[in-house]
Design a protein around this motif. Sequence first.
Motif, PDB file in Angstrom:
ATOM      1  N   TYR A  51       0.819  -1.206   0.000  1.00 11.53           N
ATOM      2  CA  TYR A  51       0.000   0.000   0.000  1.00 11.53           C
ATOM      3  C   TYR A  51       0.858   1.263   0.000  1.00 11.53           C
ATOM      4  CZ  TYR A  51      -4.108   2.847   1.139  1.00 11.53           C
ATOM      5  OH  TYR A  51      -5.136   3.761   1.105  1.00 11.53           O
ATOM      6  N   ASP A  52       2.056   1.149   0.586  1.00 11.69           N
ATOM      7  CA  ASP A  52       2.951   2.309   0.645  1.00 11.69           C
ATOM      8  C   ASP A  52       3.707   2.541  -0.666  1.00 11.69           C
ATOM      9  OD1 ASP A  52       2.191   2.738   3.237  1.00 11.69           O
ATOM     10  OD2 ASP A  52       3.909   1.687   4.121  1.00 11.69           O
ATOM     11  N   GLY A  91       2.515   2.921  -3.683  1.00 15.28           N
ATOM     12  CA  GLY A  91       1.845   3.941  -4.472  1.00 15.28           C
ATOM     13  C   GLY A  91       1.448   3.437  -5.845  1.00 15.28           C
ATOM     14  N   SER A 134      -0.759   0.142  -4.995  1.00 17.69           N
ATOM     15  CA  SER A 134      -1.548   0.537  -3.828  1.00 17.69           C
ATOM     16  C   SER A 134      -3.034   0.303  -4.059  1.00 17.69           C
ATOM     17  CB  SER A 134      -1.300   2.009  -3.502  1.00 17.69           C
ATOM     18  OG  SER A 134       0.035   2.227  -3.126  1.00 17.69           O
ATOM     19  N   LYS A 188      -3.127   7.952   3.044  1.00 22.49           N
ATOM     20  CA  LYS A 188      -2.655   7.229   1.865  1.00 22.49           C
ATOM     21  C   LYS A 188      -3.770   7.089   0.834  1.00 22.49           C
ATOM     22  CE  LYS A 188       1.491   6.547   3.344  1.00 22.49           C
ATOM     23  NZ  LYS A 188       1.987   5.261   3.782  1.00 22.49           N
ATOM     24  N   ALA A 246      -4.081  10.280  -1.047  1.00 21.73           N
ATOM     25  CA  ALA A 246      -2.998  10.481  -2.006  1.00 21.73           C
ATOM     26  C   ALA A 246      -3.214   9.697  -3.298  1.00 21.73           C
ATOM     27  CB  ALA A 246      -1.664  10.086  -1.382  1.00 21.73           C
ATOM     28  N   LEU A 247      -4.054   8.675  -3.257  1.00 21.64           N
ATOM     29  CA  LEU A 247      -4.321   7.870  -4.453  1.00 21.64           C
ATOM     30  C   LEU A 247      -5.271   8.559  -5.425  1.00 21.64           C
ATOM     31  CD1 LEU A 247      -4.721   4.269  -2.972  1.00 21.64           C
ATOM     32  CD2 LEU A 247      -2.761   5.215  -4.186  1.00 21.64           C
ATOM     33  N   SER A 301      -0.936  17.024   0.697  1.00 25.93           N
ATOM     34  CA  SER A 301      -1.054  15.576   0.837  1.00 25.93           C
ATOM     35  C   SER A 301      -1.827  15.171   2.075  1.00 25.93           C
ATOM     36  CB  SER A 301       0.349  14.946   0.884  1.00 25.93           C
ATOM     37  OG  SER A 301       1.100  15.478   1.968  1.00 25.93           O
TER      38      SER A 301
END
Length: 603
Positions: free
Chosen positions: A343-344, A346, A350, A374, A377-378, A497
């Motif tokens: 998941y980290d 990206g 992710s 997170k 951010a996607l 972010s």
Amino acid sequence: MAPKRTATAAATTTKKKRDKRSLSELKTLGQQLLSSRAHINNLPLLLTYISPSSPPKYVVESILSLQSFFSPVLPSLPSSSKAAATNTADADADPELIYRTWLRSKFDELVKLLIVIAVSPQCEETVREVVLDTIMEFVKLGNGGKFCSALYKDLIRAIVYSSLEVEFLLESLVSTYFKYIDVRYFTFITVEKLCKSLESDNSSGDNVVIKGGDDSKASLECSIKKIHFILSNIPPLGNVDEKAAIEMWSADFLSKGGSGQEDAEHTEGENKQKKGEKSTKNDVSLGKVSKRMKPKFTKAWMSFLRLPLPLEVYKEVLIILHQGVIPYLSNPVMLCDFLTKSYDIGGVVSVMALSGLFILMTKYGLEYPNFYEKLYALLIPSIFMAKHRAKFFELLDSCLKSPLLPAYLAAAFTKKLSRLSLAVPPSGALVIIALVHNLLRRHPSINCLVHRESGKETNQDDKKSEQQCVSSDGNAGVASGVIRKKQGVDLFKNEASDPLMSNAMRSSLWEIDTLRHHYCPPVSRFVLSLENDLTVRAKTAEVMIGDFSSGSYATIFREEMRRRVKQVPLAFYKATPSSLFSESDFPGWTFNDDGSYEDAKEL
């Protein structure tokens, strides 16, 4: 040197005789071997024909003869370790033991030859199929009449370490033998050992993505792909009926497979729980098998996920993880490290890791502190063109469904989505409208974004509400600055972010309002649904994201073609136009004859 020359000459003579024999003579050798011990010397002769360089008909005929010979006597042969320890030169040794020890050595030689042929590039598919069936018949009886795990491990190891793709061999193994529960059981054990061996051979030992390189990396990548093919094609125990679940290749797997007292206690406990109910033998066997399979399944998959997976394998694993792996693990939380690292990363990785991570969070109590950051951010324009966007949007809608979601977080996602509506294709705009519709309906506290009037009181109220939500979080101080009175300034920070610092509560959904004039008719029609008062939950309903998440230009076009239009607007000109756009379409701009343009003076 003389004995060596004699041995070489004898081998050459044997090869010439072998080449001169016809197929009918080869059949006669096999019939003589099966008829009497007096023709036992035909066994080494038949072994010489089992070679990748031999004609396929000769190979098949020799294999069938030797299989018919070894199958009845195989359960009574000593094991390979005992045969190696037997001193055949001892004068007091039992002649029968010496004979069976010699047969065991020839059987081991036969097995090695069969495995070599199975992974040979010169082998035809018909021969390879016969070889696989013969090996599996020997696996069935090779351990004193029980499943021979050592022979099966040698077969899988040869397939995995082979430089060939051997797709036909793997597909035959999957389609024919993976329906047997004991074959699956020992496949998991073998895969776990192979993965540990590959992990020790890999110097890094870390779960990184292979991106190509030297021959060693290419060989490792090929082996990992084969292991993934094996694991992903083993049917899980929960997806088969009870009769198929207890179908075994070796009949003694459950009763004498090594579980012993542990299985007996488990069966007794099940019988006590089902006291007073009708219970069949299959029910008990299914529970017994399930108890033994789950730890092996877990160890095999966890060992595989520690390998440096190629990028394409990495993606395929993430796709099947939430349905084909997590429900059958002993402790699904063991996947938290793998999924959080994924998941980290990206991007699309992710997106595909989100399904498994969401299941661990909702069903198994996994805590992921920065999950929403997170997820925020996607939200980029490329996500609306991704291959797995449909599942992502459905999960995004599920993640934002909780009524306990803070108002600033709901506002940040709503505003971020509305800003993306200016840069995505029409199918993406439809998804955004559906997501915004659901967010406004679930969280009445953010309905101030729909219509915000400029004024002193409104600005002060907005500033007060944002200060309260920021201070309640505890991670940031009170927002500084005074709301600017200038008209047309959006205080939303699209580049931020962190949703907390996006100033979404001080903005409005003006981007959604622009969709009223969208060039695509379905978008302009669908956005009218936001004009309803979504705070009245009794008169509104949530939109099913799945109806819009997989849309494209093609789906929109098909839907428009099905619509029946009563009135069609027509455009005509009295004179032929000289340009595509007129100057009245661009107020405030002037166009020169040379094609350059300049800004007009501010009015």
